[in-house]
Design a protein around this motif. Structure first.
Motif, PDB file in Angstrom:
ATOM      1  N   LEU A 296       6.332  -3.082   0.031  1.00 32.70           N
ATOM      2  CA  LEU A 296       5.221  -3.848   0.088  1.00 32.70           C
ATOM      3  C   LEU A 296       5.454  -5.146  -0.278  1.00 32.70           C
TER       4      LEU A 296
ATOM      5  N   ARG B 284       3.656  -8.809  -1.294  1.00 36.89           N
ATOM      6  CA  ARG B 284       2.466  -9.122  -1.806  1.00 36.89           C
ATOM      7  C   ARG B 284       2.509 -10.617  -2.165  1.00 36.89           C
TER       8      ARG B 284
ATOM      9  N   ASN C 204       1.670 -13.686   3.482  1.00 33.43           N
ATOM     10  CA  ASN C 204       0.516 -12.589   3.528  1.00 33.43           C
ATOM     11  C   ASN C 204      -0.701 -13.255   3.871  1.00 33.43           C
TER      12      ASN C 204
ATOM     13  N   ILE D  28      -0.222 -12.145   7.791  1.00 27.86           N
ATOM     14  CA  ILE D  28       0.007 -10.713   8.388  1.00 27.86           C
ATOM     15  C   ILE D  28      -0.638  -9.365   7.323  1.00 27.86           C
ATOM     16  N   GLY D  29      -1.273 -10.145   6.249  1.00 27.43           N
ATOM     17  CA  GLY D  29      -2.034  -9.174   5.631  1.00 27.43           C
ATOM     18  C   GLY D  29      -1.498  -8.880   4.070  1.00 27.43           C
ATOM     19  N   ASN D  30      -2.428  -9.137   3.053  1.00 27.53           N
ATOM     20  CA  ASN D  30      -1.857  -9.016   1.617  1.00 27.53           C
ATOM     21  C   ASN D  30      -2.248  -7.641   0.950  1.00 27.53           C
ATOM     22  N   PRO D  31      -1.653  -6.691   0.708  1.00 27.01           N
ATOM     23  CA  PRO D  31      -0.053  -6.686   0.996  1.00 27.01           C
ATOM     24  C   PRO D  31       0.394  -6.286   2.536  1.00 27.01           C
ATOM     25  N   VAL D  32       1.465  -6.406   2.781  1.00 28.81           N
ATOM     26  CA  VAL D  32       1.959  -5.863   3.992  1.00 28.81           C
ATOM     27  C   VAL D  32       3.402  -5.115   3.908  1.00 28.81           C
ATOM     28  N   LYS D  33       3.391  -4.068   4.659  1.00 36.85           N
ATOM     29  CA  LYS D  33       4.778  -3.199   4.558  1.00 36.85           C
ATOM     30  C   LYS D  33       5.529  -3.870   5.601  1.00 36.85           C
ATOM     31  N   GLN D  34       6.831  -4.385   4.857  1.00 33.38           N
ATOM     32  CA  GLN D  34       7.522  -5.030   6.007  1.00 33.38           C
ATOM     33  C   GLN D  34       9.084  -4.989   5.301  1.00 33.38           C
TER      34      GLN D  34
END
Lengths: 534, 260
Positions: free
Chosen positions: A387, A389, A395, A398-404
């Motif tokens: 994750l 963050r 973030n 693509i979103g906070n958090p993001v699984k990458q």
């Protein structure tokens, strides 16, 4: 499996383990040897009369770096990259040494101090000292350069737009701590008659430039900030934005003009003809690691690491997992055995890999252990999910958090730069995530109420280097630094723009703590070997 | 339709926020508008959830553009479908997410995978058309034959052009550049949103000017001649705006053709 088969497997596993330990021990020994006996043999001084071969190799702590000039040998005499053209005796090469992957390692900085001390123009007071007003010749006056490879970068406050007009900043900046004395100095400081903020940064790698300044970046937009990329007035191309850590000079030409006036103390900077000559030179220079003490050549066994592959590659290409490998030069070392051995969860299903690699049966045990380790590190870099963050601007996009994975940010094929481009606040210079640095100035940022705050640090921020915000004046840009390329790493420690990671293990440890990844020590070693092989 | 095809040709991974269009067309579903902390469910599909009025809503999976943000409340606007369950929650589709700018440390919920979402799925593999296009040209749109008004809908209290709006602005700019145009008038607005509890959220008036500047500067940077672009601002929703929602915070671009 019969008993004899099991014994063979056990023996093989034992041999691999021993070789692996030997490989790691070998690296540690080399690190120590390199630290204890640095020399200036490979340093090219400003004004030297030499020929830089089309293909030169230079030893470093873990192996050998190669610098490949696709345009053939270069005579340094009279060449504006190598000649001292300003008042302080420096040339471009002073801080962009071929042996250091066209950057500068602390190892060679210390060697130069030991050999010539302050007489070496590298230590010129303008930026090779913690502050120009400090006593000349004392080690303490140059401690940031000698300890972390950091040069002083004085930036005007308030910032100026490209036309030289003052920008009204979105925040106030206060000097909380000033160990160098420069930010509170009556001549050089924030409250002087010509207000400047001094931050301290590493020189970037001046090689593989077609990736750093590609003619055709991915899109018209800075896709994360929603701004249109500016045009290069010289070429008419959209700019990638990856040349400098804070983007204050948008092109290589602008960077060299800025550097020649500031670091080299030229009255008017490089002439147009000199700019063209230096740019042409740098766009033909490729640098990458080519051998490893434990693993041998990095362009055998199915891999083709080294600078020639960089010459042949295509810039500004986004890696996309199995559809487009991030470092295709390494893929040849990845086998199904290695892929099957990973214990972490991949973000996407791993693609099929061959059962064996080229010449695997004839590898030495040390070579096999090293190649396996690099391959595991590469798979981790590309596929291991965690994750991510609180990284502005990633973030927010693509979103906070993001699984990458690591490759989400280090996404440009063959270099690990960010095509986007890569202004990000990873937290290397902003607290609470920055590694404590009592030797660096500490600033407090107070964002104005009528402006957007930093997305994850709010309106009161503590930082050793506000980064991009010192150029734009925006609160949301505090701490943003452009991701740099990952090639030639073994030759140019320390790492991060502020030199906060003394070695590659410290780099991995930073990310491990920052994103709570939970790497094992073996995983960290694999990542260190992978990055060191680039 | 032409615009949508053109946006698709850009190859961006987007979830088009066609909320204003859906509301105008009276599409199915129950309109919702609320402010809540987003919750991140740590599944393979990375579900985003939000609770309002005792119900849990699904507000999207991994996406590029304007995704939810922990440490920030979000304004959720969209059409809820009570009979559609995604990630164990009521689906909102279309949905527009506006992370509010100020930090809120109470919004920090990462929920474990509870098996409510598919485990497989490649979330970051770029589509083939993006890989094929990498660095390539985008098609030129057809020229206008009459005066035209375009609209760019922005997130609440924000001025950043997300991927959807980047594609829209690029389309508008290239259309203008392909057409003999006399004037381009960029109008920035500060809007409002009526929440489910009856309250109204209003944006700061000064955001209208910043929005106008963002779109105006982008048009010029792409290649629209600066001399034909005029910026105007209003601290209220666009004239004729009937909905207190995304439509009220548009930047409109009026294109006036040159006389033949």
């Amino acid at each position: 499996m019969g008993e004899s088969g099991a014994r063979v497997m056990l023996a093989a596993a034992t041999a691999l383990f021993v070789a692996s330990v030997a490989a790691r021990a070998s690296h540690r020994a080399n690190d120590m040897a390199a630290t204890s006996a640095p020399t200036t043999d490979n340093i090219i001084p400003a004004g030297a009369d030499r020929t830089l071969s089309a293909y030169s190799t230079f030893a470093n702590p873990t192996g050998t770096l190669a610098v490949f000039n696709a345009d053939g040998p270069v005579a340094t005499r009279g060449h504006p990259f190598f000649e001292p053209l300003g008042r302080n005796g420096r040339a471009c090469v002073t801080c962009h040494q071929p042996a250091d992957a066209m950057s500068l390692s602390v190892r060679s900085i210390r060697a130069r101090w030991a050999a010539g001390g302050p007489k070496d123009s590298l230590f010129a007071a303008v930026d090779g000292a913690n502050c120009p007003n400090l006593p000349v010749g004392q080690r303490s006056s140059h401690s940031l350069l000698l300890d972390k490879g950091l040069f002083r970068i004085p930036l005007p406050w308030p910032p100026r737009d490209p036309g030289g007009r003052a920008i009204s900043p979105e925040f106030d900046i206060t000097v909380v701590s000033d160990p160098t004395g420069c930010n509170t100095d009556r001549v050089y400081g924030l409250k002087s008659s010509n207000p400047h903020i001094s931050v301290f940064r590493r020189p970037r790698m001046a090689a593989n430039m077609k990736y750093v300044e590609p003619e055709r970046p991915l899109s018209l937009w800075h896709i994360r900030t929603g701004e249109v990329r500016p045009l290069d007035p010289a070429t008419g191309h959209r700019l990638g934005g990856n040349v400098m850590s804070d983007g204050r000079a948008p092109t290589l030409i602008a960077q060299m003009v800025d550097a020649s006036r500031t670091h080299m103390a030229m009255e008017v900077g490089l002439s147009p003809a000199q700019q063209t000559q230096v740019r042409k030179f740098l766009f033909h220079v490729y640098a990458a690691q080519v051998t490893d003490h434990a693993g041998g050549r990095l362009d055998t066994g199915g891999a083709y690491l080294g600078p020639r592959a960089l010459r042949d590659g295509k810039p500004a290409v986004v890696g996309a997992y199995s559809a487009r490998p991030m470092f295709p030069e390494i893929e040849g070392w990845v086998t199904q055995r290695i892929a099957s051995s990973i214990k972490w969860i991949p973000l996407v299903k791993l693609p099929p890999f061959p059962a064996t690699r080229v010449g695997e049966a004839s590898e030495t045990s040390a070579q096999r252990a090293f190649r396996d380790s690099v391959a595991r590190g590469y798979l981790s870099f590309m596929y291991r999910q965690f994750l991510i963050r609180n990284v502005a601007d990633l973030n927010g996009f693509i979103g906070n958090p993001v699984k990458q994975t690591c490759a989400a940010c280090h996404n440009m094929v063959q270099t690990g730069m960010d095509v986007a481009p890569g202004y990000l606040d990873l937290g290397t210079t902003t607290y609470p995530t920055a590694t404590p640095a009592p030797d660096l100035p500490l600033f407090r940022i107070d964002c104005h109420k009528d402006t957007p705050p930093h997305p994850y640090l709010g309106r009161e921020i503590y930082t050793t280097d506000p980064g991009r915000a010192l150029i734009t004046g925006r609160c949301a840009d505090v701490g943003k630094v452009v991701i740099q390329q990952m090639r030639g790493l073994a030759a140019r420690a320390p790492y991060f723009a502020g030199g906060s990671a003394q070695d590659l293990r410290a780099v991995v440890n930073f990310y491990d703590a920052r994103f709570r990844i939970g790497y094992t020590q073996d995983e960290i070693t694999d990542l260190v070997n992978f990055m060191g092989a680039l | 339709m032409v615009a949508r095809k053109w946006i698709a040709a850009l190859g961006v991974v987007i979830s088009t926020p066609a909320l204003a269009e859906s509301l105008a067309a009276g599409s199915s579903g129950r309109p919702v508008s609320f402010v809540a902390c987003p919750e991140f469910r740590d599944t393979a599909r990375q579900c985003w959830l939000a609770e309002s009025g005792g119900k849990t809503y699904y507000i999207g999976a991994f996406r590029i553009g304007t995704p939810p943000q922990l440490l920030h409340k979000v304004l959720v606007e969209g059409m809820a479908h009570d009979d559609q369950i995604s990630c164990g929650a009521i689906n909102i589709d279309p949905v527009q997410i506006s992370p509010l700018p100020e930090l809120d440390f109470s919004c920090d919920a990462v929920l474990p995978d509870n098996g409510t979402a598919p485990r497989e799925g490649s979330l970051f593999d770029l589509p083939p058309e993006v890989l094929a296009r990498n660095g390539g040209d985008v098609p030129t749109p057809p020229p206008l034959t009459k005066n035209m008004a375009f609209a760019v809908t922005l997130d609440f209290d924000r001025t950043v052009l997300n991927l959807v709006n980047q594609a829209k602005v690029e389309l508008i700019a290239r259309t203008i550049m392909a057409t003999p145009v006399a004037r381009v008038i960029v109008n920035g607005h500060a809007g409002e949103s009526r929440l489910d509890d009856g309250s109204i959220m209003r944006e700061a008036p000064e955001i209208a000017t910043r929005r106008m500047a963002v779109v105006r500067d982008a048009l010029i940077a792409i290649g629209v001649p600066k001399k034909i672009v005029e910026g105007r601002t209003a601290d209220s929703p666009p004239e004729g705006s009937s909905v207190l929602g995304p439509e009220s915070r548009e930047v409109t671009v009026d294109v006036v053709l040159a006389q033949p």
